[in-house]
Design an enzyme around this catalytic site. Structure first.
Site, PDB file in Angstrom:
ATOM      1  N   GLU A 161      -1.928  -1.689   1.270  1.00 45.98           N
ATOM      2  CA  GLU A 161      -1.984  -2.675   2.656  1.00 45.98           C
ATOM      3  C   GLU A 161      -0.862  -3.339   3.357  1.00 45.98           C
ATOM      4  OE1 GLU A 161      -5.722  -4.969   0.788  1.00 45.98           O
ATOM      5  OE2 GLU A 161      -6.916  -3.410   0.584  1.00 45.98           O
ATOM      6  N   SER A 247      16.885   5.864  -6.670  1.00 43.10           N
ATOM      7  CA  SER A 247      16.552   6.632  -5.811  1.00 43.10           C
ATOM      8  C   SER A 247      16.769   8.571  -5.853  1.00 43.10           C
ATOM      9  CB  SER A 247      16.254   6.684  -4.321  1.00 43.10           C
ATOM     10  OG  SER A 247      15.648   5.650  -4.076  1.00 43.10           O
ATOM     11  N   HIS A 376       2.450  10.689  -1.745  1.00 40.69           N
ATOM     12  CA  HIS A 376       3.640  10.945  -2.872  1.00 40.69           C
ATOM     13  C   HIS A 376       3.910   9.224  -2.951  1.00 40.69           C
ATOM     14  CE1 HIS A 376       7.973  11.528  -4.462  1.00 40.69           C
ATOM     15  NE2 HIS A 376       7.507  11.195  -3.236  1.00 40.69           N
ATOM     16  N   SER A 377       3.929   8.638  -1.334  1.00 38.97           N
ATOM     17  CA  SER A 377       4.184   7.631  -0.745  1.00 38.97           C
ATOM     18  C   SER A 377       3.802   7.422   0.397  1.00 38.97           C
ATOM     19  CB  SER A 377       6.071   7.367  -0.980  1.00 38.97           C
ATOM     20  OG  SER A 377       6.175   8.395   0.138  1.00 38.97           O
TER      21      SER A 377
END
Length: 484
Positions: A161, A247, A376-377
């Site tokens: 959020e 990453s 996923h993101s």
């Protein structure tokens, strides 16, 4: 040089004659049982579930008792008093071990007739499956496991959020994979070294990383251990033996094999655990890492979260094999497939894997079948490539947090009042942590160019100069709370 042998003696010892027929493995035949034999003495009475677990639990006293394939070079040469024209009596003393010949042309099948079964202990309602074998856990551990699963769930919701409100730039949830995070972490010790992918914040949570530390990293303030140079959710903690998340996909696997080999050299009673998603198994580093670990017999657990989706790529488009578990055998690595939404099964499997990795000095591959309930993101909208009904089914019917709660509650260790108090408390702590993190000063600009070279080279000095000039010309485009 490879040497072709032909049996030609009647006086050769019986055990040598038998060894000639062992084939390529040159080791003991796998012995399977209906239980994780060393984990529990609970009787297996239900044959339905007996066959379900047969492929999962290894008899550790006989499995791969010969770690490497024996060469026959040192064996006595055979005399010519006995001869046979049978192809079965011929073998090649190949450098990798003795290989028997056959006159039949047989190609190895691309897949077995039956898929490798999935080890589980709790059914979808959190009821203990009759006859299941698992690692017993105390009330204290079970309650902490459940509490951390709830914490991870609430933390994901609030940080997600916060990103949608523009307060942080990026976030990635572990929704649907809470059991994998917490249960695998609970089965390890603080001395075990973790090399995560990016969907394992719960492992760090179990080890004591605080909600404030999570918030500081996501907001990239001065308290962030990465000094604001990493994207949000790229956590790391030297104190907790948790390598900083990176990453690039799968790069951590060869690194894990090397770190595990260093533990082996130091005779350290610990192991390395490296996490990866199903998509990462398509990277070359996955294969390099497994092969390196197998050859060096390094004490490392490769834990694959097969959640069905590599961003928008479904597993059916990712590989043709029976998932990931079968890939271990190709590299000579003992493997198990486990229900990733069953916290007790994950805990038991990782406990057994850790014991084998350390005591037998070998790598282990764990494939956990689960489902990525969230996107996923925050950069992804998964409804573009999968049905809402599919997501809702896994969110409601296969929820790992609800399943484990039912088991804990059925044991009399949890109730509705505790549930309400915990969720309210975690939410309050997180909101407070975010407010504190937002107010903390950002790292100075100089930190972008520090901690790599003792004396910055000319190209970095030029980049820093250019950045400062750009900020001076366009101050409105840069945060005002960053010291330049």
């Amino acid at each position: 040089m490879a040497i072709l042998w032909r049996r030609s003696t009647r006086t050769i010892a019986h055990h040598i004659r038998k060894s000639m027929n062992k084939g390529f493995l040159g080791g003991a035949v796998v012995s399977q049982s209906c239980s994780l034999s060393s984990l529990s003495r609970r009787p297996v009475t239900d044959q339905k579930y007996c066959k379900y677990q047969r492929s999962l639990a290894w008899n550790r006293t006989t499995l791969f008792s010969v770690a490497r394939f024996k060469s026959t070079v040192a064996e006595k040469q055979l005399n010519s008093s006995f001869s046979s024209d049978s192809d079965d009596d011929q073998s090649l003393d190949f450098p990798g071990g003795k290989v028997a010949y056959t006159s039949e042309m047989n190609f190895i099948s691309e897949s077995s007739q039956r898929r490798v079964p999935c080890y589980r202990v709790l059914d979808d309602d959190g009821e203990l499956i009759m006859g299941s074998n698992f690692q017993q856990i105390s009330k204290e551990v079970a309650v902490k496991m459940y509490s951390d699963m709830v914490t991870l769930q609430v933390m994901d919701n609030i940080f997600y959020e916060a990103q949608r409100q523009g307060r942080i730039s990026f976030y990635l949830t572990s929704a649907g994979e809470e059991a994998i995070n917490i249960a695998s972490a609970a089965a390890l010790t603080q001395q075990d070294i973790i090399l995560p992918q990016y969907r394992e914040p719960g492992v760090l949570l179990w080890r004591g990383f605080t909600l404030q530390e999570y918030a500081d990293q996501c907001f990239g303030n001065k308290a962030d251990y990465g000094k604001g140079r990493q994207m949000p959710i790229h956590y790391g903690s030297k104190k907790h033996n948790f390598f900083t998340i990176s990453s690039p996909i799968a790069t951590q696997l060869p690194q894990a094999a090397g770190i595990a080999y260093s533990l082996k050299m130091d005779k350290n009673k610990a192991c390395v655990v490296s996490y990866i998603g199903d998509g990462g198994t398509s990277e070359g580093d996955f294969h390099a890492g497994l092969n390196f670990a197998a050859v060096m017999e390094a004490p490392v657990i490769f834990f694959c979260r097969n959640n069905g989706w590599a961003i928008s790529t479904n597993v059916s488009e990712q590989f043709r094999s029976d998932g990931i578990v079968v890939k271990g055998r190709a590299y000579g690595i003992r493997s198990i497939r486990v229900d990733g939404n069953d916290a007790l099964a994950v805990y038991s499997a990782v406990s057994a894997a850790r014991e084998m990795a350390i005591n037998e000095q070998r790598p282990i591959l764990v494939e956990a079948l689960t489902y990525r309930v969230g996107h996923h993101s925050t950069s992804d909208d998964s409804t573009k490539y999968r049905e809402l009904d599919e997501i809702e089914y896994w969110k409601r019917a296969r929820n790992p947090v609800n399943r484990f709660r039912n088991w804990v509650q059925n044991n009399g260790w949890w109730n509705e009042q505790q549930e309400t108090e915990l969720r309210n408390s975690i939410r309050k702590q997180l909101l407070q942590a975010i407010q504190v993190a937002e107010k903390k000063e950002k790292p100075p600009l100089t930190e972008l160019f520090a901690d790599v070279y003792d004396h910055p080279p000319s190209n970095l000095q030029e980049q820093e100069k250019h950045l400062r000039e750009t900020i001076s010309r366009h101050p409105e485009d840069y945060p005002s709370d960053i010291s330049v």
